[in-house]
Enzyme design. Structure first.
Site, PDB file in Angstrom:
ATOM      1  N   GLY A 171      68.105 -26.067  13.978  1.00  0.00           N
ATOM      2  CA  GLY A 171      67.755 -25.011  14.930  1.00  0.00           C
ATOM      3  C   GLY A 171      66.422 -25.247  15.626  1.00  0.00           C
ATOM      4  O   GLY A 171      66.151 -24.674  16.681  1.00  0.00           O
TER       5      GLY A 171
ATOM      6  N   CYS B  97      74.025 -12.378  11.666  1.00  0.00           N
ATOM      7  CA  CYS B  97      74.535 -11.000  11.738  1.00  0.00           C
ATOM      8  C   CYS B  97      75.994 -10.912  12.151  1.00  0.00           C
ATOM      9  O   CYS B  97      76.496  -9.806  12.372  1.00  0.00           O
ATOM     10  CB  CYS B  97      73.674 -10.180  12.681  1.00  0.00           C
ATOM     11  SG  CYS B  97      71.994  -9.948  12.080  1.00  0.00           S
TER      12      CYS B  97
ATOM     13  N   LYS C 189      78.165 -13.498  14.343  1.00  0.00           N
ATOM     14  CA  LYS C 189      78.877 -14.197  15.420  1.00  0.00           C
ATOM     15  C   LYS C 189      79.965 -15.116  14.860  1.00  0.00           C
ATOM     16  O   LYS C 189      81.132 -14.981  15.216  1.00  0.00           O
ATOM     17  CB  LYS C 189      77.910 -15.043  16.268  1.00  0.00           C
ATOM     18  CG  LYS C 189      77.026 -14.226  17.182  1.00  0.00           C
ATOM     19  CD  LYS C 189      76.084 -15.088  17.985  1.00  0.00           C
ATOM     20  CE  LYS C 189      75.183 -15.940  17.140  1.00  0.00           C
ATOM     21  NZ  LYS C 189      74.273 -15.227  16.238  1.00  0.00           N
TER      22      LYS C 189
HETATM   23  P1  GTP Z   1      73.736 -17.671  13.288  1.00  0.00           P
HETATM   24  O1  GTP Z   1      74.681 -18.802  13.075  1.00  0.00           O
HETATM   25  O2  GTP Z   1      72.456 -17.789  12.515  1.00  0.00           O
HETATM   26  O3  GTP Z   1      73.441 -17.383  14.740  1.00  0.00           O
HETATM   27  O4  GTP Z   1      74.415 -16.345  12.642  1.00  0.00           O
HETATM   28  P2  GTP Z   1      75.829 -15.652  12.924  1.00  0.00           P
HETATM   29  O5  GTP Z   1      75.618 -14.505  13.859  1.00  0.00           O
HETATM   30  O6  GTP Z   1      76.861 -16.642  13.293  1.00  0.00           O
HETATM   31  O7  GTP Z   1      76.133 -15.036  11.495  1.00  0.00           O
HETATM   32  P3  GTP Z   1      77.424 -15.206  10.552  1.00  0.00           P
HETATM   33  O8  GTP Z   1      78.643 -14.700  11.202  1.00  0.00           O
HETATM   34  O9  GTP Z   1      77.460 -16.587  10.028  1.00  0.00           O
HETATM   35  O10 GTP Z   1      77.089 -14.157   9.372  1.00  0.00           O
HETATM   36  C1  GTP Z   1      75.918 -14.255   8.652  1.00  0.00           C
HETATM   37  C2  GTP Z   1      75.874 -13.473   7.378  1.00  0.00           C
HETATM   38  O11 GTP Z   1      76.339 -12.145   7.540  1.00  0.00           O
HETATM   39  C3  GTP Z   1      76.701 -14.114   6.282  1.00  0.00           C
HETATM   40  O12 GTP Z   1      75.871 -14.202   5.142  1.00  0.00           O
HETATM   41  C4  GTP Z   1      77.833 -13.168   6.079  1.00  0.00           C
HETATM   42  O13 GTP Z   1      78.242 -13.141   4.749  1.00  0.00           O
HETATM   43  C5  GTP Z   1      77.247 -11.829   6.517  1.00  0.00           C
HETATM   44  N1  GTP Z   1      78.284 -10.952   7.084  1.00  0.00           N
HETATM   45  C6  GTP Z   1      79.133 -11.263   8.086  1.00  0.00           C
HETATM   46  N2  GTP Z   1      79.947 -10.219   8.356  1.00  0.00           N
HETATM   47  C7  GTP Z   1      79.603  -9.230   7.526  1.00  0.00           C
HETATM   48  C8  GTP Z   1      80.097  -7.901   7.321  1.00  0.00           C
HETATM   49  O14 GTP Z   1      81.015  -7.440   7.985  1.00  0.00           O
HETATM   50  N3  GTP Z   1      79.463  -7.172   6.361  1.00  0.00           N
HETATM   51  C9  GTP Z   1      78.432  -7.646   5.615  1.00  0.00           C
HETATM   52  N4  GTP Z   1      77.868  -6.854   4.732  1.00  0.00           N
HETATM   53  N5  GTP Z   1      77.970  -8.913   5.763  1.00  0.00           N
HETATM   54  C10 GTP Z   1      78.526  -9.693   6.702  1.00  0.00           C
HETATM   55 MN    MN Z   2      76.708 -18.742  13.530  1.00  0.00          MN
END
Ligand code: GTP
Ligand code: MN
Length: 629
Positions: free
Chosen positions: A226, A276, A278
């Site tokens: 990153g 969060c 994505k």
């Molecule tokens: P970056 O790749 O850093 O940009 O993040 P991202 O937005 O792609 O996040 P990702 O979807 O990988 O989710 C990140 C974290 O959020 C993981 O540790 C998941 O377990 C958690 N997570 C995802 N969806 C949920 C949900 O619906 N509820 C909860 N409690 N946690 C979630």
């Molecule tokens: Mn991601």
């Protein structure tokens, strides 16, 4: 100081073969950037990579030969480790270099351009001695498209070069085609001093400085992708400026094709801050993934067309399980190219937190040799793998990869969503009353908590405009205005939704399960096609119980009770009013030139909340809200 005759300088410094690869590109600005980079960092050798299979293979081999990656048991799988203090994006040392006389919004980390250049160039001086500089050409967006942006990255890390191959489209031929016309983004990266594990050691001298006036990024003493794979968030900052000049949008959003009645496919996008949601939303089983991080939107013939800037995934591996994430699990456990980073390795196998199987009590991880109970310098126990451990894979390796990934015209966007870690106020899923209402009250009001994806304290509440605040390199107010204006280009703008996967009940427990997002997405699909009703809440249009009950059954085979609905969709008046106060204050304090619409849209929302509060009390049950006619 710039090299006087760049092309001649390259001819002297490069061997014949490598010089031939550069010189055909016929672009003086490019010659200048590469020559200046060599003169500054003093590599022992320069390797110019074309798009050829042999060149790409050379990077793959060198990544292992140098020790930056280690081969795992499964063919094509490798592992890479970053330093203990280099496990995420580092906001503190990532700065915009602002020329004298210009300013950026207060919330953006910035410094004087001259001071920045001299500092970062000082750190880069001689940093590649004894090492090879790899010169890579890649593109953002599909090739041969109005969306494509050529980029060049000079790096002394074959891991970075390898990551570029997995995550982006090759662009050597594109740069050649464009020749002197190519307006590219340039990135210079050096790992700096490394230890015997090839890990950057001078974390205190880590700097990531963005020179937007020349579309150049400098990154030094870091390896975490990153901070070093320049086409990711570093280039996004430059892209936002380009999009601002040219009247389109570059967003921190996933793109996914959601299936509906009769096999129709509807494209949705979504903005969530790092860690969060994505990737998890883009990976929903049974739907397609077109992108999971950066999307570009343009108005073309009256339609909102979208592409993925990238062609691969650099995804969080924590909690990836066979059951919840079948598509990615499949790629992570079969032959094919995967780079794991910052997971635990034992006997050629990778292990991560929350993978749903027993983890060995020892092995090698980001801290070196590791045994359970090992402590860091501060006496804190080191987990087997870092929370922000990741995998890098190319999207085309996924069974659920959308076939339109490389369509130069993009796909038509029907809706988009905003979501963050908002424990207290917004309901899990709602639709805005209009484009403006959505952009302002879900996007420009996005509240979240800091996560493990950035270096620093976790769980600190903050406002993160449209989830993109870290990457906005123009005035934040102008950025919000560009978004508001973009929607006005369409007779039917994409629908705007607000989601919140992280709402908590009064006992502090999450109101929803991780799979529930699939229901929200299917509801959005129905809304796009006018096939679901809604109730009118002060903060937006919320789903009706009957529709959710049906969707929970169909999508998740679960019984959804009225009690679930009430606990998730009750409007918390006080929390929502307080949220508005925080957001308004934030815009006043930090966002120079916030458009007037931000304040008027929030004032109207405040009025609706106050009226509902007077009528129904502090907690408004969704059943009390009127159905939309
Ligand atoms: P970056 O790749 O850093 O940009 O993040 P991202 O937005 O792609 O996040 P990702 O979807 O990988 O989710 C990140 C974290 O959020 C993981 O540790 C998941 O377990 C958690 N997570 C995802 N969806 C949920 C949900 O619906 N509820 C909860 N409690 N946690 C979630
Ligand atoms: Mn991601």
């Amino acid at each position: 100081m710039a090299i006087a005759n760049a092309k001649q300088y390259l001819e002297q410094k490069l061997d014949k073969e490598n010089f031939a690869k550069v010189s055909v590109l016929n672009n003086d600005k490019l010659f200048q950037f590469i020559a200046d980079s060599i003169e500054l960092t003093k590599p022992a050798k320069v390797f110019v990579s074309s798009d050829s299979a042999a060149d790409v293979e050379y990077t793959r081999k060198q990544a292992v030969a140098t020790g930056e990656e280690k081969a795992l048991k499964i063919k094509g799988h490798t592992i890479h480790w970053d330093g203990m203090e280099d496990q995420g994006r580092d906001r503190e040392v990532t700065k915009y270099m602002v020329p004298a006389g210009e300013t950026l919004s207060k919330a953006l980390n910035q410094m004087d351009r001259n001071a920045g250049l001299s500092e970062v160039k000082g750190l880069l001086a001689g940093s590649m001695q004894g090492r090879t500089m790899v010169v890579r050409f890649m593109t953002l967006g599909p090739n041969n498209s109005v969306f494509s942006i050529p980029c060049v990255e000079c790096t002394d890390s074959f891991y970075v070069s390898h990551s570029l191959d997995l995550l982006y489209r090759r662009g050597y031929e594109e740069v050649k085609r464009l020749g002197a016309k190519a307006e590219f983004f340039a990135i210079l990266h050096s790992s700096g001093k490394v230890d015997e594990r090839m890990v950057s050691v001078e974390a205190d001298k880590k700097r990531i400085y963005i020179d937007y006036s020349t579309d150049t990024v400098y990154s030094v003493n870091t390896q975490y992708a990153g901070n070093t794979v320049g086409l990711k968030k570093l280039a996004l900052r430059l892209t936002i400026r380009k999009a601002d000049r040219e009247g389109w949008l570059a967003e921190h959003m996933f793109l996914s094709g959601v299936f509906g009645k009769g096999g129709r496919k509807t494209y949705l996008a979504g903005a969530f801050p790092s860690a969060c949601g994505k990737t998890s939303t883009a990976m929903l089983p049974g739907e397609t993934i077109l992108g999971d991080d950066i999307a570009y939107f343009r108005e073309i013939n009256g339609k909102c067309m979208a592409v993925n800037a990238e062609a691969g995934i650099f995804g969080i591996i924590q909690n990836v399980t066979e059951k919840d994430d079948p598509a990615i699990w499949d790629v992570l456990t079969k032959e094919g190219e995967v780079i794991f980073s910052n997971v635990l390795e034992k006997e050629g196998k990778p292990y991560w937190l929350g993978m749903g199987i027993d983890i060995p009590a020892d092995g090698e991880n980001f801290s070196g040799q590791w045994t359970k109970g090992k402590k860091d310098a501060k006496g804190v126990e080191i987990p087997c793998a870092h929370k922000n451990a990741r995998y890098a894979v190319t999207l085309s390796a996924l069974k659920n990869c959308d076939p339109e990934l490389n369509n130069p015209n993009g796909v038509e966007l029907a809706g988009m969503m905003y979501g963050g870690r908002d424990a207290k106020s917004y309901v899990p899923c709602q639709q805005s009353f209009s484009w403006e209402h959505g952009v302002v009250s879900y996007g420009a009001s996005l509240e979240t908590e800091t996560t493990f994806a950035t270096v620093g304290k976790e769980g600190v509440p903050e406002i993160n405009l449209m989830s993109i605040q870290d990457f906005v390199a123009i005035s934040l107010g102008k950025y919000v205005k560009n978004n508001l204006d973009f929607g006005k280009k369409f007779k039917n703008a994409p629908l705007v939704f607000g989601v919140n996967y992280f709402l908590r009940d009064k006992d502090g427990k999450f109101c929803n399960g991780v799979r529930d997002k699939h229901v929200w997405v299917k509801w959005m699909e129905l809304r796009v096609h006018g096939e679901a009703k809604c109730r009118v809440a002060p903060t937006g249009l919320i789903p009706c119980y009957e529709d959710l009950q049906k969707l929970f059954k169909e999508v998740l085979h679960k019984d959804y009770t009225q009690a679930d609905y009430v606990s998730q969709f009750t409007i918390r008046i006080k929390e929502n009013l307080e949220k508005i106060d925080r957001v308004v204050q934030y815009h006043k304090d930090n966002v120079a030139e916030s458009p007037a619409e931000v304040f008027s849209v929030l004032a109207e929302q405040k009025k609706r909340l106050e009226e509902a509060g007077k009528k129904f009390g502090e907690f408004v049950s969704p059943f009390d809200l009127p159905e939309q006619k």
